[in-house]
Design a protein around this motif. Structure first.
Motif, PDB file in Angstrom:
ATOM      1  N   CYS A 157       0.905  -1.078   0.186  1.00  0.00           N
ATOM      2  CA  CYS A 157       0.339  -0.221  -0.632  1.00  0.00           C
ATOM      3  C   CYS A 157       0.374   1.074  -0.089  1.00  0.00           C
ATOM      4  CB  CYS A 157      -1.294   0.396   0.598  1.00  0.00           C
ATOM      5  SG  CYS A 157      -2.532  -0.889   1.088  1.00  0.00           S
ATOM      6  N   LYS A 158       0.546   2.591  -0.857  1.00  0.00           N
ATOM      7  CA  LYS A 158       1.482   3.128  -1.135  1.00  0.00           C
ATOM      8  C   LYS A 158       0.507   4.591  -0.743  1.00  0.00           C
ATOM      9  CE  LYS A 158       3.900   6.245  -4.697  1.00  0.00           C
ATOM     10  NZ  LYS A 158       4.025   6.595  -5.509  1.00  0.00           N
ATOM     11  N   SER A 159       1.347   5.177   0.585  1.00  0.00           N
ATOM     12  CA  SER A 159       0.040   6.480   0.785  1.00  0.00           C
ATOM     13  C   SER A 159       1.073   7.587   0.873  1.00  0.00           C
ATOM     14  CB  SER A 159      -0.769   6.431   2.262  1.00  0.00           C
ATOM     15  OG  SER A 159       0.443   5.776   3.295  1.00  0.00           O
ATOM     16  N   ASN A 160       0.443   8.764   1.749  1.00  0.00           N
ATOM     17  CA  ASN A 160       1.378  10.057   1.677  1.00  0.00           C
ATOM     18  C   ASN A 160       2.396   9.151   3.226  1.00  0.00           C
ATOM     19  OD1 ASN A 160      -0.191  11.598   0.277  1.00  0.00           O
ATOM     20  ND2 ASN A 160      -1.074  12.054   1.427  1.00  0.00           N
ATOM     21  N   CYS A 161       2.603   9.031   3.251  1.00  0.00           N
ATOM     22  CA  CYS A 161       3.399   7.970   4.564  1.00  0.00           C
ATOM     23  C   CYS A 161       4.335   7.389   3.957  1.00  0.00           C
ATOM     24  CB  CYS A 161       2.877   7.708   5.552  1.00  0.00           C
ATOM     25  SG  CYS A 161       1.632   9.307   6.344  1.00  0.00           S
ATOM     26  N   GLY A 162       3.870   6.288   3.052  1.00  0.00           N
ATOM     27  CA  GLY A 162       5.478   5.529   2.454  1.00  0.00           C
ATOM     28  C   GLY A 162       4.294   4.581   2.113  1.00  0.00           C
ATOM     29  N   ARG A 163       5.392   3.603   2.256  1.00  0.00           N
ATOM     30  CA  ARG A 163       5.123   2.588   1.502  1.00  0.00           C
ATOM     31  C   ARG A 163       5.146   1.612   2.770  1.00  0.00           C
ATOM     32  NH1 ARG A 163       7.971   1.564  -4.194  1.00  0.00           N
ATOM     33  NH2 ARG A 163       9.688   2.449  -3.265  1.00  0.00           N
ATOM     34  N   LYS A 164       4.448   0.465   3.059  1.00  0.00           N
ATOM     35  CA  LYS A 164       4.512  -0.380   3.100  1.00  0.00           C
ATOM     36  C   LYS A 164       3.658  -1.958   3.072  1.00  0.00           C
ATOM     37  CE  LYS A 164       0.819   1.730   6.512  1.00  0.00           C
ATOM     38  NZ  LYS A 164       0.760   1.923   7.661  1.00  0.00           N
ATOM     39  N   LEU A 165       3.102  -2.859   3.355  1.00  0.00           N
ATOM     40  CA  LEU A 165       2.776  -3.984   3.043  1.00  0.00           C
ATOM     41  C   LEU A 165       1.304  -3.560   3.872  1.00  0.00           C
ATOM     42  CD1 LEU A 165       5.642  -5.928   2.528  1.00  0.00           C
ATOM     43  CD2 LEU A 165       3.996  -7.503   3.510  1.00  0.00           C
ATOM     44  N   SER A 166       0.178  -4.577   2.838  1.00  0.00           N
ATOM     45  CA  SER A 166      -1.260  -4.107   3.045  1.00  0.00           C
ATOM     46  C   SER A 166      -1.675  -4.850   4.567  1.00  0.00           C
ATOM     47  CB  SER A 166      -2.055  -4.842   1.919  1.00  0.00           C
ATOM     48  OG  SER A 166      -2.005  -5.916   1.167  1.00  0.00           O
ATOM     49  N   PRO A 167      -2.417  -4.603   4.573  1.00  0.00           N
ATOM     50  CA  PRO A 167      -3.395  -5.568   5.798  1.00  0.00           C
ATOM     51  C   PRO A 167      -3.505  -6.948   4.512  1.00  0.00           C
ATOM     52  CG  PRO A 167      -4.312  -3.305   5.268  1.00  0.00           C
ATOM     53  CD  PRO A 167      -3.207  -3.724   4.929  1.00  0.00           C
ATOM     54  N   ILE A 168      -3.884  -8.374   5.894  1.00  0.00           N
ATOM     55  CA  ILE A 168      -4.261  -9.001   5.266  1.00  0.00           C
ATOM     56  C   ILE A 168      -5.152  -9.699   4.533  1.00  0.00           C
ATOM     57  CG2 ILE A 168      -3.467 -12.124   5.848  1.00  0.00           C
ATOM     58  CD1 ILE A 168      -2.039 -11.249   8.155  1.00  0.00           C
ATOM     59  N   PHE A 169      -5.443 -10.155   3.396  1.00  0.00           N
ATOM     60  CA  PHE A 169      -6.996 -10.051   2.308  1.00  0.00           C
ATOM     61  C   PHE A 169      -6.876 -11.047   2.274  1.00  0.00           C
ATOM     62  CE2 PHE A 169      -4.061  -7.882  -0.268  1.00  0.00           C
ATOM     63  CZ  PHE A 169      -4.290  -8.328  -1.802  1.00  0.00           C
ATOM     64  N   ASP A 170      -7.913 -12.016   1.837  1.00  0.00           N
ATOM     65  CA  ASP A 170      -8.502 -12.326   1.099  1.00  0.00           C
ATOM     66  C   ASP A 170      -8.198 -13.982   1.630  1.00  0.00           C
ATOM     67  OD1 ASP A 170      -9.531 -13.896  -1.529  1.00  0.00           O
ATOM     68  OD2 ASP A 170      -8.395 -13.145  -2.220  1.00  0.00           O
ATOM     69  N   ASN A 171      -8.558 -14.438   1.962  1.00  0.00           N
ATOM     70  CA  ASN A 171      -8.099 -15.456   2.846  1.00  0.00           C
ATOM     71  C   ASN A 171      -9.202 -16.103   3.240  1.00  0.00           C
ATOM     72  OD1 ASN A 171      -6.161 -14.468   5.189  1.00  0.00           O
ATOM     73  ND2 ASN A 171      -7.485 -12.721   5.953  1.00  0.00           N
ATOM     74  N   GLY A 172     -10.033 -16.490   2.232  1.00  0.00           N
ATOM     75  CA  GLY A 172     -11.267 -17.162   2.155  1.00  0.00           C
ATOM     76  C   GLY A 172     -11.195 -19.024   1.856  1.00  0.00           C
ATOM     77  N   ALA A 173      -9.814 -19.067   1.328  1.00  0.00           N
ATOM     78  CA  ALA A 173      -9.536 -20.644   1.119  1.00  0.00           C
ATOM     79  C   ALA A 173      -8.930 -21.295   2.641  1.00  0.00           C
ATOM     80  CB  ALA A 173      -8.514 -20.851   0.091  1.00  0.00           C
ATOM     81  N   SER A 174      -8.709 -20.420   3.688  1.00  0.00           N
ATOM     82  CA  SER A 174      -8.626 -21.124   4.775  1.00  0.00           C
ATOM     83  C   SER A 174      -8.567 -21.646   5.320  1.00  0.00           C
ATOM     84  CB  SER A 174      -7.930 -20.062   5.967  1.00  0.00           C
ATOM     85  OG  SER A 174      -6.616 -19.027   4.863  1.00  0.00           O
ATOM     86  N   LEU A 175      -9.153 -22.944   6.331  1.00  0.00           N
ATOM     87  CA  LEU A 175      -9.896 -23.768   7.537  1.00  0.00           C
ATOM     88  C   LEU A 175     -10.286 -24.742   6.276  1.00  0.00           C
ATOM     89  CD1 LEU A 175     -11.389 -20.473   9.775  1.00  0.00           C
ATOM     90  CD2 LEU A 175      -9.249 -22.090  10.338  1.00  0.00           C
ATOM     91  N   LEU A 176      -9.922 -25.006   5.590  1.00  0.00           N
ATOM     92  CA  LEU A 176     -10.504 -26.337   5.081  1.00  0.00           C
ATOM     93  C   LEU A 176     -11.658 -25.775   4.747  1.00  0.00           C
ATOM     94  CD1 LEU A 176      -8.888 -29.227   7.449  1.00  0.00           C
ATOM     95  CD2 LEU A 176      -8.089 -28.813   4.930  1.00  0.00           C
TER      96      LEU A 176
END
Length: 304
Positions: A157-176
């Motif tokens: 993710c890129k903002s005025n504060c710089g760049r960092k890893l995004s929050p973790i998303f797209d977890n629907g394949a988890s937990l069998l």
């Protein structure tokens, strides 16, 4: 929540729509169940578990809605995933980041070595912060058994504060999610079924080493020297200090009216077994018996 569908194109294998909540003007990606999957419930519970650990994941909620069926008015269960880009900045997936690189400079194969090269050498992100964020994401996938962390469902993710890893998303394949919250004992015992799903699969999409294997084993990666020892110790201490147990038995399913007791106990059992056996290194037989006892106790408590 009053959702209206937005004219924004989506991609991927499941039915989903970008929507806006007319009460708050927040934007949500509303996802529906794939055929014979439980991705909607798994997306929400996995994301909630990550947030309860104190790691950033997108915020989700289970809802009943007629989005996608506005003409007939049919109500379906869906997971509403809040758009995090307003807070964290514009998202560029990891695939998009590698696509922008010159191919003659770097032959990308989605191995751990390649990923760290892209993050540190190409994008010059803060080494220690991004290293912790990356391994936090990987270890969450390990615990939650997510086989689908491909290069299109995480990024920067890129903002005025710089760049960092995004929050973790797209977890629907988890937990069998394909198992639909029940073990298949057609060709094996229930204990054998759980054993294979702790140790044998699922695996990560990330290649352990270029050219060696198609996917990396979560267990092998955890036991390798790739993950910093300090971070390993934090997760190892999680069970010893009761953090994981508190989340599983007291917090994870609090207020979840769309999750049945049997579904909750299945998820608790799976997370506890993977954590005990892979992170803690406990013998499977011991972990299985202890988990069975815990499940029996909590089942009696939840009945009342």
């Amino acid at each position: 929540m009053k959702l209206i569908r937005l004219a924004i194109k989506t991609d991927g294998s499941e039915e989903k729509y970008w929507c806006m909540d007319l009460d708050t003007f927040d934007k949500y990606l509303v996802k529906f169940q794939k055929k014979d999957w439980e991705n909607v419930k798994c997306e929400h519970i996995a994301s909630k578990f990550i947030n309860l650990l104190g790691i950033k994941s997108h915020k989700t909620m289970l809802i009943e809605t007629d989005i996608g069926n506005e003409v007939t008015g049919e109500i379906r269960l869906a997971v509403a995933c809040k758009d995090f880009t307003q807070e964290y900045g514009e998202l560029k997936t990891f695939k998009e980041n590698t696509d922008s690189m010159s191919t003659d400079r770097f032959n990308y194969q989605y191995s751990f070595k390649d990923i760290l090269y892209v993050l540190f050498e190409t994008h010059k992100l803060d080494d220690m912060k991004v290293l912790n964020d990356f391994w936090n994401m990987y270890i969450c996938d390990l615990i939650l058994a997510n086989p689908d962390r491909h290069w299109g469902n995480w990024g920067i993710c890129k903002s005025n504060c710089g760049r960092k890893l995004s929050p973790i998303f797209d977890n629907g394949a988890s937990l069998l999610s394909r198992a639909k919250f029940r073990p298949d004992t057609t060709n094996c015992s229930e204990e054998e079924w759980w054993y294979t799903r702790v140790y044998d699969f699922p695996n990560s999409k990330i290649i352990f080493e270029n050219g060696v294997r198609e996917r990396s084993s979560y267990k092998d990666t955890w036991n390798s020297n790739l993950i910093p020892n300090g971070l390993k110790q934090i997760y190892y201490n999680g069970w010893n200090n009761g953090i994981i147990q508190d989340i599983l038995y007291n917090k994870l399913f609090q207020g979840e009216k769309y999750i049945t007791i049997d579904e909750a106990l299945f998820i608790i059992k799976y997370i506890e077994l993977r954590y005990r056996c892979i992170i803690m290194g406990e013998n499977f037989q011991s972990a299985y018996l202890n988990t069975q006892e815990n499940i029996a106790i909590i089942y009696e408590q939840w009945q009342y």
